[in-house]
Structures are given as C-alpha cells and as structure tokens.
Design a protein around this motif. Sequence first.
Motif, PDB file in Angstrom:
ATOM      1  N   ALA A  44       0.812  -1.215   0.000  1.00  0.00           N
ATOM      2  CA  ALA A  44       0.000   0.000   0.000  1.00  0.00           C
ATOM      3  C   ALA A  44       0.849   1.271   0.000  1.00  0.00           C
ATOM      4  O   ALA A  44       0.510   2.229  -0.673  1.00  0.00           O
ATOM      5  N   GLU A  45       1.910   1.315   0.734  1.00  0.00           N
ATOM      6  CA  GLU A  45       2.724   2.528   0.851  1.00  0.00           C
ATOM      7  C   GLU A  45       4.025   2.436   0.054  1.00  0.00           C
ATOM      8  O   GLU A  45       4.916   3.253   0.239  1.00  0.00           O
ATOM      9  N   SER A  46       4.153   1.469  -0.832  1.00  0.00           N
ATOM     10  CA  SER A  46       5.437   1.243  -1.489  1.00  0.00           C
ATOM     11  C   SER A  46       5.552   1.975  -2.822  1.00  0.00           C
ATOM     12  O   SER A  46       4.566   2.392  -3.412  1.00  0.00           O
ATOM     13  N   PHE A  47       6.790   2.118  -3.273  1.00  0.00           N
ATOM     14  CA  PHE A  47       7.111   2.743  -4.553  1.00  0.00           C
ATOM     15  C   PHE A  47       8.408   2.141  -5.066  1.00  0.00           C
ATOM     16  O   PHE A  47       9.084   1.395  -4.344  1.00  0.00           O
ATOM     17  N   CYS A  48       8.767   2.441  -6.309  1.00  0.00           N
ATOM     18  CA  CYS A  48       9.969   1.869  -6.917  1.00  0.00           C
ATOM     19  C   CYS A  48      10.955   2.973  -7.274  1.00  0.00           C
ATOM     20  O   CYS A  48      10.552   4.066  -7.685  1.00  0.00           O
ATOM     21  N   GLU A  49      12.251   2.655  -7.121  1.00  0.00           N
ATOM     22  CA  GLU A  49      13.322   3.600  -7.428  1.00  0.00           C
ATOM     23  C   GLU A  49      14.487   2.883  -8.086  1.00  0.00           C
ATOM     24  O   GLU A  49      14.708   1.698  -7.844  1.00  0.00           O
ATOM     25  N   PHE A  50      15.234   3.628  -8.891  1.00  0.00           N
ATOM     26  CA  PHE A  50      16.461   3.111  -9.494  1.00  0.00           C
ATOM     27  C   PHE A  50      17.647   3.470  -8.605  1.00  0.00           C
ATOM     28  O   PHE A  50      17.669   4.537  -7.992  1.00  0.00           O
ATOM     29  N   ASN A  51      18.630   2.564  -8.558  1.00  0.00           N
ATOM     30  CA  ASN A  51      19.857   2.895  -7.838  1.00  0.00           C
ATOM     31  C   ASN A  51      20.881   3.428  -8.843  1.00  0.00           C
ATOM     32  O   ASN A  51      20.575   3.614 -10.023  1.00  0.00           O
ATOM     33  N   GLU A  52      22.112   3.658  -8.396  1.00  0.00           N
ATOM     34  CA  GLU A  52      23.130   4.254  -9.273  1.00  0.00           C
ATOM     35  C   GLU A  52      23.605   3.302 -10.373  1.00  0.00           C
ATOM     36  O   GLU A  52      24.210   3.730 -11.348  1.00  0.00           O
ATOM     37  N   GLY A  54      21.507   1.408 -12.178  1.00  0.00           N
ATOM     38  CA  GLY A  54      20.399   1.205 -13.103  1.00  0.00           C
ATOM     39  C   GLY A  54      19.514   0.017 -12.760  1.00  0.00           C
ATOM     40  O   GLY A  54      18.794  -0.479 -13.616  1.00  0.00           O
ATOM     41  N   GLU A  55      19.556  -0.435 -11.509  1.00  0.00           N
ATOM     42  CA  GLU A  55      18.711  -1.542 -11.067  1.00  0.00           C
ATOM     43  C   GLU A  55      17.478  -0.972 -10.378  1.00  0.00           C
ATOM     44  O   GLU A  55      17.547   0.054  -9.705  1.00  0.00           O
ATOM     45  N   LEU A  56      16.355  -1.657 -10.544  1.00  0.00           N
ATOM     46  CA  LEU A  56      15.093  -1.188  -9.988  1.00  0.00           C
ATOM     47  C   LEU A  56      14.803  -1.907  -8.671  1.00  0.00           C
ATOM     48  O   LEU A  56      14.896  -3.133  -8.598  1.00  0.00           O
ATOM     49  N   PHE A  57      14.462  -1.129  -7.639  1.00  0.00           N
ATOM     50  CA  PHE A  57      14.163  -1.675  -6.320  1.00  0.00           C
ATOM     51  C   PHE A  57      12.799  -1.196  -5.861  1.00  0.00           C
ATOM     52  O   PHE A  57      12.420  -0.064  -6.137  1.00  0.00           O
ATOM     53  N   VAL A  58      12.079  -2.063  -5.161  1.00  0.00           N
ATOM     54  CA  VAL A  58      10.823  -1.668  -4.532  1.00  0.00           C
ATOM     55  C   VAL A  58      11.141  -1.306  -3.082  1.00  0.00           C
ATOM     56  O   VAL A  58      11.831  -2.045  -2.378  1.00  0.00           O
ATOM     57  N   ILE A  59      10.654  -0.143  -2.670  1.00  0.00           N
ATOM     58  CA  ILE A  59      10.974   0.403  -1.356  1.00  0.00           C
ATOM     59  C   ILE A  59       9.694   0.507  -0.542  1.00  0.00           C
ATOM     60  O   ILE A  59       8.639   0.827  -1.077  1.00  0.00           O
ATOM     61  N   ASN A  60       9.796   0.230   0.736  1.00  0.00           N
ATOM     62  CA  ASN A  60       8.697   0.366   1.692  1.00  0.00           C
ATOM     63  C   ASN A  60       7.625  -0.713   1.536  1.00  0.00           C
ATOM     64  O   ASN A  60       6.517  -0.533   1.997  1.00  0.00           O
ATOM     65  N   MET A  61       7.948  -1.813   0.890  1.00  0.00           N
ATOM     66  CA  MET A  61       7.025  -2.943   0.820  1.00  0.00           C
ATOM     67  C   MET A  61       7.174  -3.743   2.109  1.00  0.00           C
ATOM     68  O   MET A  61       8.275  -4.045   2.535  1.00  0.00           O
ATOM     69  N   LEU A  82      13.805  -5.737  -8.184  1.00  0.00           N
ATOM     70  CA  LEU A  82      12.854  -6.186  -9.186  1.00  0.00           C
ATOM     71  C   LEU A  82      13.605  -6.601 -10.437  1.00  0.00           C
ATOM     72  O   LEU A  82      14.611  -6.000 -10.804  1.00  0.00           O
ATOM     73  N   LEU A  83      13.118  -7.629 -11.100  1.00  0.00           N
ATOM     74  CA  LEU A  83      13.779  -8.192 -12.256  1.00  0.00           C
ATOM     75  C   LEU A  83      12.982  -7.885 -13.523  1.00  0.00           C
ATOM     76  O   LEU A  83      11.833  -8.308 -13.659  1.00  0.00           O
ATOM     77  N   LEU A  84      13.599  -7.134 -14.438  1.00  0.00           N
ATOM     78  CA  LEU A  84      13.021  -6.803 -15.734  1.00  0.00           C
ATOM     79  C   LEU A  84      14.088  -6.942 -16.810  1.00  0.00           C
ATOM     80  O   LEU A  84      15.282  -7.054 -16.503  1.00  0.00           O
ATOM     81  N   ASN A  85      13.663  -6.911 -18.073  1.00  0.00           N
ATOM     82  CA  ASN A  85      14.621  -6.911 -19.182  1.00  0.00           C
ATOM     83  C   ASN A  85      15.385  -5.594 -19.195  1.00  0.00           C
ATOM     84  O   ASN A  85      14.887  -4.570 -18.739  1.00  0.00           O
ATOM     85  N   ILE A 103       7.120   5.199 -10.588  1.00  0.00           N
ATOM     86  CA  ILE A 103       6.822   3.780 -10.759  1.00  0.00           C
ATOM     87  C   ILE A 103       6.215   3.281  -9.457  1.00  0.00           C
ATOM     88  O   ILE A 103       6.817   3.419  -8.390  1.00  0.00           O
ATOM     89  N   ILE A 104       5.013   2.712  -9.565  1.00  0.00           N
ATOM     90  CA  ILE A 104       4.311   2.230  -8.381  1.00  0.00           C
ATOM     91  C   ILE A 104       3.914   0.772  -8.575  1.00  0.00           C
ATOM     92  O   ILE A 104       3.599   0.357  -9.690  1.00  0.00           O
ATOM     93  N   PRO A 105       3.939  -0.027  -7.512  1.00  0.00           N
ATOM     94  CA  PRO A 105       3.445  -1.399  -7.610  1.00  0.00           C
ATOM     95  C   PRO A 105       1.921  -1.428  -7.559  1.00  0.00           C
ATOM     96  O   PRO A 105       1.307  -0.715  -6.767  1.00  0.00           O
ATOM     97  N   LEU A 106       1.317  -2.238  -8.423  1.00  0.00           N
ATOM     98  CA  LEU A 106      -0.138  -2.367  -8.454  1.00  0.00           C
ATOM     99  C   LEU A 106      -0.610  -3.648  -7.792  1.00  0.00           C
ATOM    100  O   LEU A 106      -1.628  -3.665  -7.118  1.00  0.00           O
ATOM    101  N   ARG A 107       0.157  -4.738  -8.012  1.00  0.00           N
ATOM    102  CA  ARG A 107      -0.340  -6.043  -7.576  1.00  0.00           C
ATOM    103  C   ARG A 107       0.848  -6.965  -7.325  1.00  0.00           C
ATOM    104  O   ARG A 107       1.827  -6.940  -8.055  1.00  0.00           O
ATOM    105  N   LEU A 108       0.766  -7.762  -6.276  1.00  0.00           N
ATOM    106  CA  LEU A 108       1.754  -8.780  -5.954  1.00  0.00           C
ATOM    107  C   LEU A 108       1.050 -10.123  -6.026  1.00  0.00           C
ATOM    108  O   LEU A 108       0.006 -10.302  -5.403  1.00  0.00           O
TER     109      LEU A 108
END
Length: 151
Positions: A44-52, A54-61, A82-85, A103-108
């Motif tokens: 509910a309170e989570s969001f996604c961010e890139f690190n230095e 270029g990898e994508l991480f979900v934060i506050n999940m 998070l794993l993407l192409n 970038i926001i998570p919608l569904r797990l």
Amino acid sequence: MQKNVNIKNRKARFQYEILDTYTAGIVLSGTEIKSIRDSKASIAESFCEFNEHGELFVINMTIEEYIYGTYYNHKPKATRKLLLNKRELKKLEKEVKNTGLTIIPLRLFINERGLAKMSIALAKGKKLFDKRDTIKDRENKVRLDRIKKSF
C-alpha cells in the motif's frame, strides 16, 4: 499447489493515472516467499526507485516475518530488487528522469509456476480535481447500474 495469492495496491488507481504496466520478478529469500504465500504482505505505501547502477528496487514494501522462521528470518521493510529486461529498465529509467513520472506497484501475485511476481506501473500523480472526477464517474456508474437493474 497453493491458494491464489493476489495482494493489491487499492489506492494506486485513485492517486495515480496509470500510463503503462509491466510484470516484474522479485528477488526474495526463503522466509519472504513463505510469508507471501500466506498473504502476509502489503504494498500500500510502497514505490519503486532506481539505484546508481540502473537496477530497480521496490521500497517500503512490507512482508511480515514468517512465524515458523528462526534466526534466518528477514527484515519486514527491506528494499527488494525487481527483475526486468534491460530494454524495459532503460525505458523506465528514461521516463522517470526526463518526464518526472513515478513507478508504483499495483499487484503482488504468485504465478502458475509458483514464482512471486509484481505488476508495476509507470504513473503520473493525479491532482485533486482529477480525483473528484474519478469519484463522480464511479458514482454515476453505480446509479446507471441501479437503473438498469430495475428494468
């Protein structure tokens, strides 16, 4: 196998305008996946961010600690990769940097192979008047359904 796990971010569609959706895998430890299979997670309170790098991480999940876990248990609010192409990651990073989207998570959920997946969206924040329009449209739809049902 297991029951169907479907954890949703219910406020996401109200607070954001969804532009594009992706399905990403998540890097998890053993006790984390067991807690998700028990539906003991919240995005509910989570969001996604890139690190230095270029990898994508979900934060506050939040994934609650596994009740049968010992000292191998995980931290409930850790950042998870998070794993993407590569192509998708580059496109998302460009959109986030240039246009100020988020970038926001919608569904797990757990897919048919038993792997944890997350549905993420490239989104733009709604203003207050956009939220009012959403509420008005929803109420009009309910009224119309009631009228149709009476005939």
